[in-house]
Scaffold this active site. Structure first.
Site, PDB file in Angstrom:
ATOM      1  CB  ALA A  19       4.298   4.878  -0.551  1.00 59.97           C
ATOM      2  CG  HIS A  67       5.515  -1.117   7.382  1.00 59.74           C
ATOM      3  ND1 HIS A  67       5.746  -2.073   6.994  1.00 59.74           N
ATOM      4  CD2 HIS A  67       6.683  -0.135   6.655  1.00 59.74           C
ATOM      5  CE1 HIS A  67       6.349  -1.912   5.431  1.00 59.74           C
ATOM      6  NE2 HIS A  67       6.558  -0.353   5.374  1.00 59.74           N
ATOM      7  CG  ASN A  90       1.218   0.540   8.767  1.00 58.02           C
ATOM      8  OD1 ASN A  90       1.627   1.101   9.448  1.00 58.02           O
ATOM      9  ND2 ASN A  90       0.376   0.739   9.021  1.00 58.02           N
ATOM     10  NE  ARG A 108     -14.196 -17.981  10.591  1.00 56.89           N
ATOM     11  CZ  ARG A 108     -15.436 -17.115  11.536  1.00 56.89           C
ATOM     12  NH1 ARG A 108     -15.663 -17.263  12.739  1.00 56.89           N
ATOM     13  NH2 ARG A 108     -15.997 -16.056  10.750  1.00 56.89           N
ATOM     14  CG  ASP A 118       3.709   7.876  11.556  1.00 52.92           C
ATOM     15  OD1 ASP A 118       2.599   7.130  12.476  1.00 52.92           O
ATOM     16  OD2 ASP A 118       3.428   8.283  10.889  1.00 52.92           O
ATOM     17  CG  HIS A 154       2.517   4.862   9.224  1.00 52.17           C
ATOM     18  ND1 HIS A 154       2.309   5.619   8.885  1.00 52.17           N
ATOM     19  CD2 HIS A 154       2.869   3.802   8.096  1.00 52.17           C
ATOM     20  CE1 HIS A 154       2.921   5.579   7.825  1.00 52.17           C
ATOM     21  NE2 HIS A 154       3.177   5.041   7.287  1.00 52.17           N
ATOM     22  CG  ASP A 214       8.671   4.095   6.847  1.00 51.80           C
ATOM     23  OD1 ASP A 214       9.130   3.916   5.043  1.00 51.80           O
ATOM     24  OD2 ASP A 214       7.906   3.447   6.086  1.00 51.80           O
ATOM     25  CG  LEU A 265      -0.466   6.670   5.699  1.00 54.74           C
ATOM     26  CD1 LEU A 265      -0.866   5.797   6.545  1.00 54.74           C
ATOM     27  CD2 LEU A 265      -0.122   8.594   5.288  1.00 54.74           C
TER      28      LEU A 265
END
Length: 374
Positions: free
Chosen positions: A137, A210, A213, A221, A241, A244, A265, A298
């Protein structure tokens, strides 16, 4: 001298007794009788835990750190009402002028603290030194590490933590000098490989932004940046939460990373009703408990640290002492703030008082109640 009674979580375990706060905002002494964990569960006395520490805060209460002006002060007040006693104001990837506006406003907030606010310990610079191919984001203003820009920003407000993508040309080589200058470096918003992650850790990077994410995932591999974290990290942040990262993924990280710690976050939408809010230069929408861009990505969270604690205990099944470390002690240790995140004589008198359902009853920041009832 102020006195706070209850079942107090110390580094050695729970004691039934009281904390005495000195006039300088630190803990003078803790006196009490050690308690078995079962006795703690069975008691109706309030629980007293270290205040929460959140190293990744973009906003709250309808305000965004990138706005400048008094936004950070209002954000610190919102999060204090949810038990956060210290935080890092977190900036977005943005043009230099936008960052300078935010940093100019952060200077007085980092130097002082409002009466009912969390202590702002400094800045988490989440970008702009990230990979434009893994923005999540973040607005599209990614660029390589710029030493002159960093020096200019750090002179305005203290940069405690820097997120970067190590695979971007010049970024890997910059890690050692950033660490030597006193910044904590962590890896995030990255398309880097497992090998990039291992190399960055060897050069002095310490954590991951995070976890799971906006980074290359684990494949058997091609272990990716997630694999580097799970195999080698002592510290990483995670957003618990349950949007995420799946609870199962968080359990994997809990087993692999000794000092995994929680962040929110959080965005301007935290503590606010559903609707449209700002995240840096983006407009984001809060609905169904999450915050998203128009394309569904998100975009930060609405999580608060008191809910993070409840999720760790009630959903993930951690015992209260372990959960407490992951919302306070580990984050404090990670940035070297060893006089926070623990209830011991000489530490800052940052504490949360909880009922048996882990709902907040009171919050003390540096020995002063923020008076939740107001």
């Amino acid at each position: 001298m102020k006195r706070l009674a209850g079942q107090i979580l110390t580094p050695q375990g729970f004691v039934a007794g009281a904390i005495e706060f000195a006039d300088d905002g630190r803990i003078a002494r803790i006196a009490g009788t050690p308690m078995e964990l079962q006795a703690v569960r069975d008691s109706t006395e309030p629980l007293v835990l270290p205040g929460f520490i959140d190293l990744h805060v973009h906003g709250g209460g309808g305000r965004d750190i990138m706005e400048g002006r008094d936004a950070a002060a209002r954000v610190a007040e919102l999060h204090a009402r949810h038990g956060t006693t210290a935080l890092l104001a977190t900036t977005m990837t943005a043009p230099a002028a936008d960052l300078e506006t935010a940093f100019a406003a952060l200077k007085p907030v980092c130097a002082g603290r409002g009466a009912r606010a969390a202590r702002v310990l400094g800045v988490h610079l989440e970008g702009p030194y990230i990979n434009g191919g893994k923005l999540g984001a973040q607005p599209d203003f990614a660029r390589p590490v710029d030493a002159a820009e960093l020096k200019r920003l750090h002179a305005m407000a203290p940069i405690r933590l820097i997120t970067l993508a190590p695979e971007i040309p010049g970024n890997m080589e910059a890690i050692e000098s950033l660490v030597a200058a006193g910044h904590r470096v962590q890896l995030g918003h990255t398309l880097g490989s497992y090998e990039d992650g291992v190399d960055a850790l060897a050069r002095g990077a310490r954590g991951f932004t995070h976890l799971f994410n906006a980074m290359t995932g684990l494949h058997h591999r091609e272990p990716g940046m997630v694999g580097a974290a799970l195999a080698h990290a002592q510290y990483a942040e995670v957003i618990p939460d349950l949007l995420h990262a799946h609870a199962g993924a968080i359990r994997v990280a809990l087993r692999a990373i000794p000092c995994l710690y929680c962040v929110t976050d959080s965005t301007a939408a935290s503590g606010m009703p559903d609707g449209e809010y700002r995240l840096g230069r983006h407009k984001v929408t809060k609905c169904l408990g999450g915050v998203r861009l128009a394309d569904g990505t998100l975009a930060g969270s609405t999580l608060t640290m008191d809910q993070a604690l409840r999720n760790l205990v009630e959903v993930l099944g951690l015992d209260l002492a372990d959960a407490s470390r992951r919302v306070s002690t580990h984050a404090a240790d990670y940035i070297g703030a060893t006089d926070r995140g623990r209830l011991v004589a000489g530490a800052w008198a940052d504490a949360v008082v909880l009922d048996r359902d882990l709902n907040l009853m009171d919050v003390y920041v540096e020995g002063a109640s923020i008076e939740l009832a107001q």
